[in-house]
Design an enzyme around this catalytic site. Structure first.
Site, PDB file in Angstrom:
ATOM      1  CD  GLU A  42      -2.021   1.522   2.940  1.00 45.89           C
ATOM      2  OE1 GLU A  42      -2.242   2.677   3.319  1.00 45.89           O
ATOM      3  OE2 GLU A  42      -2.120   0.541   3.690  1.00 45.89           O
ATOM      4  CB  THR A  71      -3.764   7.860   3.508  1.00 48.22           C
ATOM      5  OG1 THR A  71      -2.845   7.055   4.243  1.00 48.22           O
ATOM      6  CG2 THR A  71      -4.152   9.036   4.396  1.00 48.22           C
ATOM      7  CE  LYS A 131      -6.213   1.509   7.969  1.00 49.22           C
ATOM      8  NZ  LYS A 131      -5.648   2.550   7.086  1.00 49.22           N
TER       9      LYS A 131
END
Length: 211
Positions: A42, A71, A131
Site C-alpha cells: 500500500e 490513506t 480495516k
C-alpha cells in the site's frame, strides 16, 4: 480479476503500509518487501509523488504483489489512484463514495472502521474487507469477540501491530494485518540495509501467513 487479486492480497497475510518514504528509496523498499514475501503493498496518498510510485511499483512488481493506494479519504482520490494503477483502495475512515468508486472499477476496497456498527455498514455498502483502525486501541480480543455476530465479515487490523503482538490478532480471527512503522524500519531504510528489511518482512509473513 478482483477475486484473484483479493486472494493474492491475503496470501501472505501482510499488507505493507508504505508511507512518506523518500522518493529515491521507495522502490528499493518495495522491492525488499516483495522479496521478503509480502504480497500486498500500500502506497499512501500523502506520500511524495504517490501516483507515479503506484504506477512504477505495479509495472515492476505487479506480477509478485498487489499494489494499492492508502490513506484514501474520498471518491475523487480513489479514482485518481485507480487511474494510476491501484488494485486496492485502503482508507482510514468509512466513506460510501470511496467504496462506490472502487466497486465501479472492480477494485478491492478496504475502508477503516472502529465499531461493530461501522463494520456492518461498510460491508453492506460493498467493502471487500474492513480495516479495523487503530487496532492497538482495541486489541485482539475485540476481533475475537466479533467473530460470533460478525464473523462473516473479513477483518484486517491495522495500527500499532508489531512482531510481538500480530499473532494474537491473527489467532483471534483476522484475515490479514496492515503493518507500517514496525515493518518499515527507519534505520534500515536510512542506511539502505535492504537485506535486513527483507528479513524483517519474512518474519512478519511467517507470523501472518494463512496455513
Amino acid at each position: 480479476m478482483k477475486h484473484h487479486n483479493l486472494e493474492r492480497l491475503l496470501e501472505s497475510g501482510v499488507v505493507a503500509v508504505v508511507r512518506k518514504v523518500d522518493r529515491d528509496k521507495v522502490l528499493s523498499v518495495i522491492a525488499s518487501l516483495v522479496k521478503g514475501g509480502v504480497t500486498a503493498i500500500e502506497v499512501t496518498m500523502d506520500s511524495e509523488d504517490a501516483l507515479s510510485v503506484i504506477s512504477e511499483a505495479k509495472e515492476k512488481y505487479g506480477d509478485q504483489a498487489v499494489i494499492g493506494a492508502g490513506t484514501v479519504l474520498d471518491g475523487e482520490s480513489a479514482q485518481l489512484a485507480i487511474q494510476a494503477g491501484a488494485e486496492f483502495i485502503f482508507a482510514p475512515t468509512l466513506s460510501e463514495q470511496t467504496i462506490k468508486v472502487a466497486n465501479r472499477y472492480g477494485k478491492i476496497v478496504i475502508p477503516g472502521v472502529f465499531t461493530p456498527t461501522e463494520i456492518l455498514q461498510a460491508y453492506e455498502w460493498g467493502a471487500d474487507l474492513v480495516k479495523v483502525f487503530p487496532a492497538s486501541v482495541l486489541g485482539p480480543q475485540f476481533i475475537k469477540d466479533l467473530q460470533g455476530p460478525l464473523g462473516h465479515i473479513p477483518m484486517m487490523p491495522t495500527g500499532g501491530l508489531t512482531l510481538d503482538n500480530v499473532e494474537g490478532y491473527m489467532n483471534a480471527g483476522a484475515v490479514a494485518a496492515g503493518i507500517g512503522g514496525s515493518l518499515l524500519n527507519k534505520t534500515y531504510i536510512k542506511n539502505a540495509e535492504w537485506d535486513k528489511l527483507t528479513d524483517l518482512a519474512r518474519q512478519f509473513v511467517s507470523k501472518c501467513k494463512r496455513t
